[in-house]
Scaffold this active site. Structure first.
Site, PDB file in Angstrom:
ATOM      1  N   SER A 101       0.866  -1.167   0.000  1.00 53.48           N
ATOM      2  CA  SER A 101       0.000   0.000   0.000  1.00 53.48           C
ATOM      3  C   SER A 101       0.913   1.230   0.000  1.00 53.48           C
ATOM      4  CB  SER A 101      -0.898  -0.044   1.221  1.00 53.48           C
ATOM      5  OG  SER A 101      -1.785   1.035   1.203  1.00 53.48           O
ATOM      6  N   CYS A 102       0.338   2.425   0.252  1.00 52.73           N
ATOM      7  CA  CYS A 102       1.149   3.631   0.076  1.00 52.73           C
ATOM      8  C   CYS A 102       2.119   3.859   1.222  1.00 52.73           C
ATOM      9  CB  CYS A 102       0.248   4.842  -0.125  1.00 52.73           C
ATOM     10  SG  CYS A 102      -0.698   5.272   1.326  1.00 52.73           S
ATOM     11  N   ILE A 103       1.895   3.211   2.354  1.00 51.82           N
ATOM     12  CA  ILE A 103       2.738   3.505   3.521  1.00 51.82           C
ATOM     13  C   ILE A 103       3.146   2.203   4.200  1.00 51.82           C
ATOM     14  CG2 ILE A 103       0.701   3.901   4.958  1.00 51.82           C
ATOM     15  CD1 ILE A 103       2.331   6.034   6.463  1.00 51.82           C
TER      16      ILE A 103
ATOM     17  N   SER B 299      -2.279   6.723  -5.223  1.00 53.92           N
ATOM     18  CA  SER B 299      -3.296   6.638  -4.179  1.00 53.92           C
ATOM     19  C   SER B 299      -4.578   7.299  -4.647  1.00 53.92           C
ATOM     20  CB  SER B 299      -2.807   7.334  -2.916  1.00 53.92           C
ATOM     21  OG  SER B 299      -1.838   6.555  -2.289  1.00 53.92           O
ATOM     22  N   PRO B 355       7.252   7.051   1.096  1.00 56.75           N
ATOM     23  CA  PRO B 355       7.323   8.109   2.119  1.00 56.75           C
ATOM     24  C   PRO B 355       8.547   7.932   3.007  1.00 56.75           C
ATOM     25  CG  PRO B 355       5.155   7.027   2.111  1.00 56.75           C
ATOM     26  CD  PRO B 355       6.056   6.210   1.249  1.00 56.75           C
TER      27      PRO B 355
END
Lengths: 103, 419
Positions: A101-103, B299, B355
């Protein structure tokens, strides 16, 4: 992290995923599968592995549901082929990155 | 000269921003702009996370769509039946049709609880809730106000979902909510995900993994739900795992708009096949897509739609001028992540970079710290509602924040992602 497979150095990250797909071959896949508790890769396993690699090449994000809709296997069988975390396990054996996922 | 038509399908965040950007750039005598949406209310969707806990009330997260559409853009409230790329027509369910020269698909995605057996059964909005719809978030608020405790299960059906961090934020806010109510001991919180962890990127796992443990949240991973038994209140997965709940907060499967499926060009989840850099679809050169509606590996988030809107505006101007599409979207997302106790994280990433920590938006200065919990980030998240209504939805840009991600100020050496 490097592991020697048939006199070839294969690179893995901390979580055991290959970092260079060009080093992948069937023997490497069998070695990873054995480590993951799958002693024998059947023709069905190989069909799923090939499909996952094709999807990765086409940059399609992978999900368990997508594997179920692939026409190659259904979700129940996918779990039976690669028990406990099938997508993670199958990706590892296929030499492709972990679905994230994104994180 | 006869005027030409741009039609925007969907008046949510992405469609509204496009209407404002394009109206400001295109000659009114040459270009008509029409925006179509079947509903009349624009919801501030990030507010759905706060509504269940009473942090926002229902009135501050909704406004009429028409308030944000420029007066010289035609707003139609009608239901789309299908798009016919061969004839450049959008057919409506009432039998009418609209002709377009350029089409922008911005109809987002929505929850589809009916896709999992037993999800939308007798317990739906009794003991099983979503918080991805206004109705669900509101019903959950009423439930939480009087809930006496037990097993709270927060569950993701399958990726991709809108705002992928929202379920995790919900878990953190729930921990905080019950602590403040003095009943945290009576609530067991379990987070159930189809992924291999609550955090899946190596740096985030290392840096933030402790949050789950610190807050006493149980974790169940690699869980692909097959069905929900309403009688025994149990989630069953395809691998034989079972999770019991007293209160289930689920994120159902997310799907693109139904008309995308009916038009025959969507993927298996009704997302529109779209070039990830130019935002031109593969359906036809004069059809573009933006926001949650696309198949992009970015996203599904408002910040993404915002950055995309600047790229897409340029590319539509290029397309009109018969120039090559010059703007490239880099997958940039910028999100505040609530971690409870009046703190939040800020994350900034794109297609190529995960990130990491650092300073934002100014290299070495900040004032925001990336990937660090802080009160300032929490205030940023709450303050964003004002920015959303008053800046973004009016087609204005945020100073110092660019559509493409800035790598300066980021510790990219902390990246461990293998591609």
């Amino acid at each position: 992290m490097t592991t020697l497979v048939n006199e070839k150095n294969v690179q893995f990250n901390e979580e055991g995923f290959m970092t260079d797909f060009s080093q992948w071959d069937k023997e490497v896949a069998e070695m990873i599968a054995a480590k993951e508790g799958i002693p024998v890769l059947t023709p069905k396993h190989w069909e799923v592995i090939n499909w996952l690699q094709e999807q990765h090449k086409s940059k399609n994000p992978l999900t368990i549901r997508k594997v179920g809709g692939s026409g190659i296997t259904d979700i129940k069988e996918f779990y039976a082929l690669f028990p406990n975390g099938p997508l993670k396990k199958a990706a590892k054996i296929s030499g492709i990155p972990k679905p994230v996922s994104c994180i | 000269m006869t005027s030409r038509n741009i039609i925007i399908l969907g008046a949510g965040s992405a469609g509204t921003m496009m209407a404002n950007h394009l109206r400001g750039k295109l000659d009114r005598n040459e270009w008509n702009i029409t925006i179509v949406d079947e509903v009349e209310i624009h919801y501030y969707q990030p507010g759905f996370l706060f509504l269940p806990f009473g942090i926002y009330d229902e009135h501050e997260i909704q406004k009429p769509i028409k308030k944000f559409i420029p007066h010289d853009v035609q707003l139609l409230h009608t239901t789309i039946d299908r798009v016919e790329p061969e004839t450049n027509l959008v057919h409506m369910t009432d039998g009418s049709a609209l002709h377009y020269d350029i089409l922008i698909i911005a109809s987002g995605c929505n929850i589809a609880p009916e896709e999992v057996e037993g999800m939308k059964g007798e317990l739906w909005y009794q003991d099983i809730f979503d918080f991805y719809s206004f109705k669900g978030a509101k019903a959950l608020h009423e439930k939480l106000a009087n809930w006496e405790g037990g097993k709270l299960v927060i569950h993701i059906t399958e990726m991709p979902i809108k705002c992928p961090v929202a379920p995790l934020e919900f878990a953190f806010l729930a921990d905080d909510f019950f602590r403040h109510k003095g009943m945290r001991n009576e609530v067991e919180i379990t987070y159930v995900t189809p992924l291999s962890g609550a955090f899946t990127k190596p740096f985030a796992s290392k840096k933030l993994g402790h949050l789950i443990e610190d807050k006493g949240i149980k974790l169940v991973t690699d869980f692909c739900v097959e069905r929900i038994d309403n009688k025994t209140k149990t989630l069953h997965d395809y691998g034989g795992q079972e999770v019991n709940f007293d209160l289930l907060v689920t994120v159902p499967l997310n799907k693109g708009a139904e008309y995308v499926g009916r038009s025959g060009f969507g993927d298996d989840l009704n997302y529109v096949p779209t070039d990830k850099f130019t935002l031109q679809t593969t359906i036809a050169p004069n059809i573009f897509a933006i926001g949650d509606a696309t198949s992009l590996p970015a996203s599904k988030a408002g910040s993404v739609a915002h950055f995309e809107s600047e790229v897409l505006t340029q590319n539509i101007l290029d397309f009109i001028n018969d120039d090559p599409l010059s703007a490239k979207f880099d997958g940039h997302a910028n999100c505040f992540v609530e971690t409870g106790n009046h703190k939040a994280l800020l994350i900034d990433f794109n297609y190529d970079h995960e990130p990491v920590d650092g300073t934002f938006p100014f290299n070495g200065v900040g004032p925001m710290q990336l990937m660090e919990e802080s009160l300032m980030n929490h205030m940023g998240k709450l303050g964003f509602k004002w920015i959303y209504w008053n800046v973004l939805m009016k087609g204005r840009t945020i100073p110092f924040i660019h559509p493409t991600m800035d790598t300066s100020g980021k510790h990219l050496e902390h990246e461990t992602l293998n591609k």
